[in-house]
Scaffold this motif. Structure first.
Motif: not given
Length: 459
Positions: A200-201, A353-356, A358-369, A382-386
């Motif tokens: 995140x940093x 990497x979600x920062x909301x 402590x889990x710090x999930x790694x999120x992938x956006x697939x086609x279609x959102x 969060x991933x969609x906003x990023x």
């Protein structure tokens, strides 16, 4: 023994009033210690947190993101509410194996006999001398923490053309802070093949501002007489040795060193506490008790930790066991070794990497959102906003009428592409006259974005 000398007894005495020491004080009182004394050498408790005006603290302990001053304020309030006595301006200069302490205070020497002691002395930065960079010794070479202190507590700009050596979190955060204050950060150089800070940093401190990151690169020479004029950057091999012929000069007036931390344990040595020869940290058993009975250690004095939250968790456990020791009770094993669940190193392409939390999930956006890899709906949002309109909470300081600095932050995120323009607005603003409370709106919607600037300090 003489004028100006005071003698006291306390069940538990804690050396250091940072996040670990404050949590230890709270834990000791909650576990039944009759009297708990914290000795802090600075004029306020909270340790390094007061100069860490960025957010990201508190996700584990308080389940919300706080700035360093806000975290310190919360921890101080909990220690005081538990009944601990916090004494500032008290520099411990001696500790014996039988738990007798001597501290220098403005009122004279303080002699204290403790039933148990908790060492929460923190750590210090490695300096240029520790890594042996050749060259001259001009002004303009700082450790990252020193530069952070000068900028965030004393309103002093350290330079205009900056090279950062080391990609730990403090180095990354200072690269962003300098950029926001108008400096040009030419690059961050890292000797290892991957950055040492959180993903995140890397994203929010380097990628957001287009700051180059040079991996497997180090500073091999310093140029300048009175003021730094430049550095030589060289590539390194797999063993970290500079590769001949790869050096290139980068003209700069400032070099920040973010090259590691060392547990601060001079007091522990006096008490004959065993130290780890590799890290200089105090060696403890699973109860956080050192090799000397009745002397406990926690946080960065034991082992340098990633987050202040982890220091607090360990400090609380050490304080509880110190109180149990005094009362003749069985000690409790410390919580499992706290490690940072949030991802470190280089961000993966196409992964957020979600920062909301402590889990710090790694999120992938697939086609279609549609999101994959998130542990909760917030991670997907969060991933969609990023991916579409990233926002950042902006933290800085405002000058008060008396010349001191007030830490502030935006009440919500501002668009990433507006960070520099918003910061330019704040550099022309000052804190209001009169008392300011935590969370008070000090600048209503100064950017025209519907976002206020609120106090992250008081005074």
């Amino acid at each position: 023994e003489g004028e100006g000398m005071n003698e006291t007894y306390d069940d538990v005495v804690i050396v250091g009033g940072g996040p670990g020491g404050l949590a230890a004080a709270q834990g000791a009182k909650e576990a039944g210690a009759a009297s708990v004394l914290v000795l802090e050498r600075e004029d306020q408790v909270g340790g390094i947190l007061h100069q860490c005006i960025h957010d990201g603290f508190g996700l584990i302990r308080y389940r919300e993101t706080l700035t360093g001053p806000e975290y310190a304020h919360r921890a101080q309030g909990e220690a005081l509410a538990a009944g601990a006595h916090l004494r500032t301006g008290a520099m411990v200069t001696r500790l014996t194996p039988d738990r007798r302490l001597t501290a220098v205070t403005r009122q004279g020497l303080l002699h204290c006999q403790a039933g148990a002691v908790v060492l929460a002395t923190g750590c210090r930065e490695r300096t240029r001398g520790a890594i042996a960079i050749p060259g001259t010794r001009p002004a303009g070479v700082y450790t990252a923490g020193t530069a952070q202190n000068l900028m965030n507590t004393k309103n002093l700009m350290v330079g205009r053309r900056v090279v950062v050596l080391g990609s730990g979190d403090i180095g990354l955060i200072m690269a962003r802070r300098l950029t926001l204050e108008g400096a040009q950060v030419l690059c961050v150089a890292e000797q290892r093949p991957a950055p040492g800070g959180l993903e995140r940093n890397v994203v929010q401190c380097l990628y957001d501002f287009g700051i180059p990151l040079h991996l497997q690169t180090t500073v091999t020479r310093i140029f300048g007489a009175r003021r730094l004029e430049g550095v030589e950057l060289s590539q390194v091999d797999g063993a970290g040795r500079p590769i001949p012929g790869t050096g290139r000069r980068v003209d700069c007036d400032t070099l920040l060193l973010s090259v590691g931390l060392i547990p601060e344990n001079e007091i522990a040595v006096q008490a004959e506490v065993s130290l780890d020869p590799g890290s200089n940290g105090a060696v403890t058993d699973r109860f956080l008790q050192t090799s000397v009975p009745g002397i406990f250690a926690c946080g960065n004095s034991r082992k340098v930790m990633d987050l202040a939250d982890f220091v607090s968790v360990q400090g609380h456990a050490a304080g509880e066991n110190a109180a149990r020791f005094v009362q003749g009770q069985a000690l409790a094993p410390m919580p499992p070794e706290t490690t940072n669940a949030m991802a470190k190193g280089l961000p993966q392409p196409g992964v957020t990497t979600c920062v909301l939390c402590p889990k710090g999930c790694r999120v992938t956006l697939l086609p279609g959102g549609e999101a994959q890899g998130n542990g909760c709906p917030k991670g997907a949002d969060y991933a969609r906003q990023e991916a579409t309109a990233p926002k950042r909470v902006l933290t800085t300081t405002l000058k008060r009428p008396d010349g001191t600095l007030l830490p502030v932050k935006t009440s919500a995120g501002v668009p990433k592409d507006r960070l520099l323009s918003c910061m330019a607005v704040l550099r022309r603003c000052a804190a209001p006259a009169g008392p300011v409370l935590w969370g008070q709106v000090v600048l209503p919607d100064p950017f025209g974005l519907g976002v206020d600037v609120i106090a992250a300090g008081e005074g």
